[in-house]
Write an enzyme that holds these catalytic residues in place. Structure first.
Site, PDB file in Angstrom:
ATOM      1  N   ASP A  64       2.343  -6.813  12.226  1.00 21.01           N
ATOM      2  CA  ASP A  64       1.105  -6.091  12.492  1.00 21.01           C
ATOM      3  C   ASP A  64       0.905  -5.036  11.414  1.00 21.01           C
ATOM      4  O   ASP A  64       1.804  -4.773  10.619  1.00 21.01           O
ATOM      5  CB  ASP A  64       1.086  -5.508  13.914  1.00 21.01           C
ATOM      6  N   TYR A  66       0.429  -1.564   9.183  1.00 22.09           N
ATOM      7  CA  TYR A  66       1.033  -0.233   9.179  1.00 22.09           C
ATOM      8  C   TYR A  66       0.220   0.664  10.108  1.00 22.09           C
ATOM      9  O   TYR A  66      -1.006   0.561  10.179  1.00 22.09           O
ATOM     10  CB  TYR A  66       1.028   0.351   7.770  1.00 22.09           C
ATOM     11  N   PHE A  77       1.923  -6.079   4.334  1.00 27.77           N
ATOM     12  CA  PHE A  77       2.848  -5.387   3.427  1.00 27.77           C
ATOM     13  C   PHE A  77       2.176  -4.518   2.370  1.00 27.77           C
ATOM     14  O   PHE A  77       2.835  -3.760   1.671  1.00 27.77           O
ATOM     15  CB  PHE A  77       3.813  -6.377   2.739  1.00 27.77           C
ATOM     16  N   HIS A 186      13.983 -10.151   7.180  1.00 24.03           N
ATOM     17  CA  HIS A 186      12.868  -9.270   6.845  1.00 24.03           C
ATOM     18  C   HIS A 186      13.289  -8.319   5.714  1.00 24.03           C
ATOM     19  O   HIS A 186      14.449  -7.926   5.635  1.00 24.03           O
ATOM     20  CB  HIS A 186      12.475  -8.468   8.088  1.00 24.03           C
TER      21      HIS A 186
END
Length: 220
Positions: A64, A66, A77, A186
């Site tokens: 989701d 920031y 990202f 991740h």
């Protein structure tokens, strides 16, 4: 009105007509009325606007947006120029530097990736300020899963980068015989520093695959 590139609208028009999407739209509007949410409304579908359906070469799936002020810009990202890079993005650029010998960029705006055919897709497209995953149950997954399914059904030779357990759970949506799926932990420090992120050479492997398919490489 949903502002989304016409090529995506063509493939997702059925989703816009479904009851869940009307409910999702109203829920998101209500959230934005009640308090700060991100990204700004005009950027909710930024990933789809910058990367047309027929131009997608790579898909990078985030969870989701920031959730702090000024960070989210509708691209997984990515943060706008002038905003401090989050740790995950720093680790992404560190791996690119090790893999391809590229210097760390001056900012974390990944618009240039999107314009080359990298779909920077968050599974959930909105978030309440300061509350990670706060919109996860509004219904965004149904829509973004449909986008992945549409790509898998109508396009091939795409590189899917699945980072972390959540992104890897989307593997079943992808035709793995006709595309390349690259999986890893991740890039967040919590995962990356334990191993499995650095040294995977995903970015050079991606470009090698695109080159074999006669596609242009991504300038990471």
């Amino acid at each position: 009105m949903v502002h989304i590139h016409p090529t995506w609208h063509q493939h997702l028009s059925d989703e816009f007509a479904k009851p869940y999407f009307a409910q999702l739209t109203e829920a998101v509007r209500q959230e934005y009325r009640q308090g700060p949410c991100y990204p700004p409304g005009k950027l909710i579908f930024n990933a789809f606007d910058l990367c047309p359906f027929d131009k997608v070469k790579v898909v990078i799936i985030g969870q989701d947006p920031y959730h702090e002020p000024g960070q989210a810009m509708g691209l997984s990202f990515s943060v706008p120029e002038g905003i401090t890079m989050p740790p995950s993005l720093i680790n992404i650029f560190k791996e690119i530097a090790d893999d391809l010998g590229k210097e760390m960029p001056a900012n974390g705006d990944l618009t240039r990736w999107a314009e080359q055919g990298v779909l920077l897709l968050n599974a959930t497209l909105t978030v309440r300020a300061h509350q990670a995953n706060s919109h996860q149950k509004l219904g965004w997954d149904a829509f973004t899963d449909a986008a992945i399914r549409a790509l898998s059904a109508h396009r091939q030779h795409i590189v899917y980068m699945l980072w972390g357990g959540y992104a890897r759970s989307k593997r079943y949506l992808i035709n793995q015989q006709q595309n390349l799926v690259l999986e890893s932990v991740h890039p967040s420090p919590l995962s990356a520093n334990r191993g499995g992120w650095f040294g995977q050479h995903q970015f050079s492997r991606c470009n090698e695959y695109l080159r074999r398919q006669g596609e242009g490489e991504i300038d990471w």
